[in-house]
Design a protein around this motif. Structure first.
Motif, PDB file in Angstrom:
ATOM      1  N   ALA A  38      26.142  12.869  41.022  1.00 14.39           N
ATOM      2  CA  ALA A  38      25.436  13.197  39.783  1.00 14.39           C
ATOM      3  C   ALA A  38      24.000  12.704  39.833  1.00 14.39           C
ATOM      4  CB  ALA A  38      26.158  12.581  38.587  1.00 14.39           C
ATOM      5  N   GLN A  39      23.751  11.630  40.600  1.00 10.92           N
ATOM      6  CA  GLN A  39      22.414  11.070  40.706  1.00 10.92           C
ATOM      7  C   GLN A  39      21.795  11.327  42.087  1.00 10.92           C
ATOM      8  OE1 GLN A  39      21.042   9.867  37.992  1.00 10.92           O
ATOM      9  NE2 GLN A  39      22.956  10.231  36.906  1.00 10.92           N
ATOM     10  N   ALA A  40      22.408  12.165  42.886  1.00 10.22           N
ATOM     11  CA  ALA A  40      21.945  12.363  44.261  1.00 10.22           C
ATOM     12  C   ALA A  40      20.602  13.069  44.322  1.00 10.22           C
ATOM     13  CB  ALA A  40      22.989  13.174  45.033  1.00 10.22           C
ATOM     14  N   LYS A  41      19.845  12.754  45.370  1.00 14.05           N
ATOM     15  CA  LYS A  41      18.587  13.434  45.627  1.00 14.05           C
ATOM     16  C   LYS A  41      18.763  14.284  46.876  1.00 14.05           C
ATOM     17  CE  LYS A  41      15.679   9.947  43.439  1.00 14.05           C
ATOM     18  NZ  LYS A  41      14.546   9.011  43.605  1.00 14.05           N
ATOM     19  N   PHE A  42      18.176  15.469  46.861  1.00 18.18           N
ATOM     20  CA  PHE A  42      18.413  16.433  47.929  1.00 18.18           C
ATOM     21  C   PHE A  42      17.124  16.796  48.658  1.00 18.18           C
ATOM     22  CE2 PHE A  42      22.100  16.630  45.355  1.00 18.18           C
ATOM     23  CZ  PHE A  42      23.143  17.044  46.159  1.00 18.18           C
ATOM     24  N   GLY A  43      16.155  15.893  48.676  1.00 13.79           N
ATOM     25  CA  GLY A  43      14.839  16.219  49.211  1.00 13.79           C
ATOM     26  C   GLY A  43      14.801  16.529  50.689  1.00 13.79           C
ATOM     27  N   LYS A  44      15.750  16.017  51.482  1.00 11.94           N
ATOM     28  CA  LYS A  44      15.672  16.182  52.922  1.00 11.94           C
ATOM     29  C   LYS A  44      16.005  17.602  53.369  1.00 11.94           C
ATOM     30  CE  LYS A  44      16.515  11.373  54.258  1.00 11.94           C
ATOM     31  NZ  LYS A  44      17.378  10.465  55.047  1.00 11.94           N
ATOM     32  N   ILE A  45      17.017  18.206  52.773  1.00 10.06           N
ATOM     33  CA  ILE A  45      17.445  19.523  53.235  1.00 10.06           C
ATOM     34  C   ILE A  45      17.133  20.613  52.226  1.00 10.06           C
ATOM     35  CG2 ILE A  45      19.806  19.388  52.341  1.00 10.06           C
ATOM     36  CD1 ILE A  45      18.696  20.860  55.740  1.00 10.06           C
ATOM     37  N   LEU A  46      17.161  20.290  50.927  1.00  9.87           N
ATOM     38  CA  LEU A  46      16.783  21.233  49.887  1.00  9.87           C
ATOM     39  C   LEU A  46      15.534  20.716  49.193  1.00  9.87           C
ATOM     40  CD1 LEU A  46      20.210  22.108  48.217  1.00  9.87           C
ATOM     41  CD2 LEU A  46      18.975  23.407  49.929  1.00  9.87           C
ATOM     42  N   LYS A  47      14.867  21.589  48.494  1.00 11.70           N
ATOM     43  CA  LYS A  47      13.659  21.173  47.788  1.00 11.70           C
ATOM     44  C   LYS A  47      13.984  20.400  46.521  1.00 11.70           C
ATOM     45  CE  LYS A  47      11.135  25.076  49.741  1.00 11.70           C
ATOM     46  NZ  LYS A  47      10.432  26.344  49.504  1.00 11.70           N
ATOM     47  N   ASP A  48      15.218  20.504  46.054  1.00 15.95           N
ATOM     48  CA  ASP A  48      15.619  19.814  44.835  1.00 15.95           C
ATOM     49  C   ASP A  48      17.139  19.914  44.716  1.00 15.95           C
ATOM     50  OD1 ASP A  48      15.465  18.420  42.499  1.00 15.95           O
ATOM     51  OD2 ASP A  48      14.109  19.809  41.489  1.00 15.95           O
ATOM     52  N   MET A  49      17.680  19.250  43.721  1.00 18.38           N
ATOM     53  CA  MET A  49      19.109  19.391  43.431  1.00 18.38           C
ATOM     54  C   MET A  49      19.411  20.872  43.214  1.00 18.38           C
ATOM     55  SD  MET A  49      21.957  17.663  42.703  1.00 18.38           S
ATOM     56  CE  MET A  49      23.458  17.657  41.706  1.00 18.38           C
ATOM     57  N   PRO A  50      20.401  21.434  43.908  1.00 19.04           N
ATOM     58  CA  PRO A  50      20.682  22.853  43.717  1.00 19.04           C
ATOM     59  C   PRO A  50      21.245  23.137  42.333  1.00 19.04           C
ATOM     60  CG  PRO A  50      22.393  21.827  45.043  1.00 19.04           C
ATOM     61  CD  PRO A  50      21.307  20.799  44.879  1.00 19.04           C
ATOM     62  N   GLY A  51      21.046  24.362  41.869  1.00 18.52           N
ATOM     63  CA  GLY A  51      21.676  24.815  40.647  1.00 18.52           C
ATOM     64  C   GLY A  51      23.002  25.470  40.993  1.00 18.52           C
ATOM     65  N   VAL A  52      23.609  26.092  40.002  1.00 14.95           N
ATOM     66  CA  VAL A  52      24.828  26.855  40.244  1.00 14.95           C
ATOM     67  C   VAL A  52      24.688  28.222  39.581  1.00 14.95           C
ATOM     68  CG1 VAL A  52      26.351  24.852  40.405  1.00 14.95           C
ATOM     69  CG2 VAL A  52      26.035  25.987  38.201  1.00 14.95           C
ATOM     70  N   VAL A  53      25.434  29.170  40.084  1.00 19.29           N
ATOM     71  CA  VAL A  53      25.499  30.507  39.518  1.00 19.29           C
ATOM     72  C   VAL A  53      26.629  30.532  38.492  1.00 19.29           C
ATOM     73  CG1 VAL A  53      25.741  32.960  40.032  1.00 19.29           C
ATOM     74  CG2 VAL A  53      24.728  31.437  41.727  1.00 19.29           C
ATOM     75  N   SER A  54      26.374  31.089  37.338  1.00 13.77           N
ATOM     76  CA  SER A  54      27.389  31.069  36.278  1.00 13.77           C
ATOM     77  C   SER A  54      28.702  31.715  36.729  1.00 13.77           C
ATOM     78  CB  SER A  54      26.870  31.769  35.016  1.00 13.77           C
ATOM     79  OG  SER A  54      26.682  33.166  35.231  1.00 13.77           O
ATOM     80  N   TYR A  55      28.626  32.669  37.657  1.00  8.81           N
ATOM     81  CA  TYR A  55      29.836  33.348  38.121  1.00  8.81           C
ATOM     82  C   TYR A  55      30.813  32.361  38.768  1.00  8.81           C
ATOM     83  CZ  TYR A  55      32.743  37.119  39.974  1.00  8.81           C
ATOM     84  OH  TYR A  55      33.792  37.972  40.244  1.00  8.81           O
ATOM     85  N   THR A  56      30.290  31.282  39.323  1.00  9.13           N
ATOM     86  CA  THR A  56      31.136  30.255  39.918  1.00  9.13           C
ATOM     87  C   THR A  56      32.132  29.706  38.901  1.00  9.13           C
ATOM     88  OG1 THR A  56      29.393  29.635  41.477  1.00  9.13           O
ATOM     89  CG2 THR A  56      31.101  27.989  41.051  1.00  9.13           C
ATOM     90  N   TYR A  57      31.682  29.566  37.654  1.00  4.25           N
ATOM     91  CA  TYR A  57      32.499  29.014  36.577  1.00  4.25           C
ATOM     92  C   TYR A  57      32.859  30.083  35.552  1.00  4.25           C
ATOM     93  CZ  TYR A  57      31.320  24.404  38.417  1.00  4.25           C
ATOM     94  OH  TYR A  57      31.183  23.301  39.218  1.00  4.25           O
ATOM     95  N   ARG A  58      32.977  31.321  36.001  1.00  4.69           N
ATOM     96  CA  ARG A  58      33.210  32.441  35.081  1.00  4.69           C
ATOM     97  C   ARG A  58      34.470  32.262  34.253  1.00  4.69           C
ATOM     98  NH1 ARG A  58      34.278  33.290  40.173  1.00  4.69           N
ATOM     99  NH2 ARG A  58      36.132  34.362  40.930  1.00  4.69           N
ATOM    100  N   ASN A  59      35.545  31.760  34.859  1.00  8.07           N
ATOM    101  CA  ASN A  59      36.799  31.600  34.120  1.00  8.07           C
ATOM    102  C   ASN A  59      36.682  30.496  33.077  1.00  8.07           C
ATOM    103  OD1 ASN A  59      38.094  33.609  35.689  1.00  8.07           O
ATOM    104  ND2 ASN A  59      38.496  32.128  37.305  1.00  8.07           N
ATOM    105  N   GLU A  60      36.010  29.418  33.436  1.00  8.99           N
ATOM    106  CA  GLU A  60      35.821  28.314  32.504  1.00  8.99           C
ATOM    107  C   GLU A  60      34.881  28.706  31.362  1.00  8.99           C
ATOM    108  OE1 GLU A  60      36.884  26.592  36.528  1.00  8.99           O
ATOM    109  OE2 GLU A  60      35.601  28.198  35.768  1.00  8.99           O
TER     110      GLU A  60
END
Length: 284
Positions: A22-44
């Motif tokens: 939840a507090q991770a930083k992703f600067g080394k491989i991504l430019k920032d914390m990735p987002g998610v696509v709403s379809y991933t949680y479509r059922n929820e």
């Protein structure tokens, strides 16, 4: 008993991932914390939008690409996002909506706060041919110009069938090379580049300024691809456990114009897999 213990172990692992990343930083491989696509949680989302937003934020994810309003108005959804300090950076709509309801699309995108309007499917009843590619180019240029004039950026999300061979390349090449870069950008779905036999890293290097968004996902080992643009949702697996060379792809992506990365996982068990995918990305 073994099944119960296994379920408990998976649940504990997921909760640990939630707490750590939840507090991770992703600067080394991504430019920032990735987002998610709403379809991933479509059922929820279909059952409870506020609760699902809370669960996503608990992972440390605050950026969502919505392609469905899940029974809410754009204003209602924006209120729910604002209350949680979350954002919608990209709004996915249908091809038909851009053809016939583009003013409504623009209004909803602006209310949501989206920078990008994305379409992920070109209507077709047969494999892509030159006539369809030419129509697609004309439509995309028109969509893109209208959206740009209203402060939005149009992106097309590839879906596999555009990679049929054409000339010295593919129909995807034809679309990229014949659309106006001032009006038309692209969202790379890396699974739907790999599935029809292409190399996502090579494609990023070929068109570094045309890709602005990315769907990060992985394909189950042993699955053989084709040009259909479809595969069972169970073939979406936790990042790092499938066929795609994610370190190579994400390294290439850092040298492009991609602004936002989104995890997309269509698997029915996506809510279990996403925390593990975040853990994988953090470990790269």
């Amino acid at each position: 008993m073994q099944t119960t213990l296994k379920s408990i172990s998976i649940g504990v692992l997921v909760m640990c991932c939630v707490q750590v990343f939840a507090q991770a930083k992703f600067g080394k491989i991504l430019k920032d914390m990735p987002g998610v696509v709403s379809y991933t949680y479509r059922n929820e989302f279909a059952k409870d939008v506020p609760k699902t937003l809370d669960n996503i934020k608990a992972l440390g994810v605050t950026n969502i690409e919505f392609s469905n309003l899940f029974g809410k108005t754009a204003s209602e959804l924006r209120t729910l996002l604002d209350a949680r300090g979350m954002i919608c950076t990209s709004y996915g709509v249908s091809y038909d909506a851009l053809l016939n309801k583009i003013d409504q699309v623009m209004e909803e995108a602006k209310i949501l706060g989206a920078e990008f309007v994305r379409v992920a499917w070109i209507p077709h009843t047969a494999p892509m041919d030159l006539a369809l590619a030419q129509k697609t180019v004309a439509d995309f240029n028109r969509f893109g110009q209208k959206l740009k004039e209203n402060g939005l950026t149009f992106c097309y999300h590839n879906h596999g069938f555009e990679f049929l061979p054409y000339g010295k390349g593919t129909y995807f090449d034809y679309i990229v090379q014949n659309t106006n870069p001032d009006y038309v950008s692209f969202e790379m779905d890396i699974l739907w580049v790999f599935h029809p036999g292409q190399d996502p890293a090579a494609l990023l290097k070929k068109y570094p300024k045309r890709f602005r968004l990315m769907h990060v996902k992985d394909l189950k080992k042993g699955v053989v691809g084709d040009f259909s643009g479809g595969t069972p949702t169970e073939n979406d697996v936790t990042l790092g456990t499938g066929q795609l060379n994610l370190p190579k792809i994400l390294k290439a992506a850092r040298k492009t114009s991609i602004k936002y990365f989104y995890i997309e996982d269509e698997n029915p068990k996506a809510s279990e897999q996403v925390p593990l995918s975040l853990a994988y990305l953090k470990g790269l």
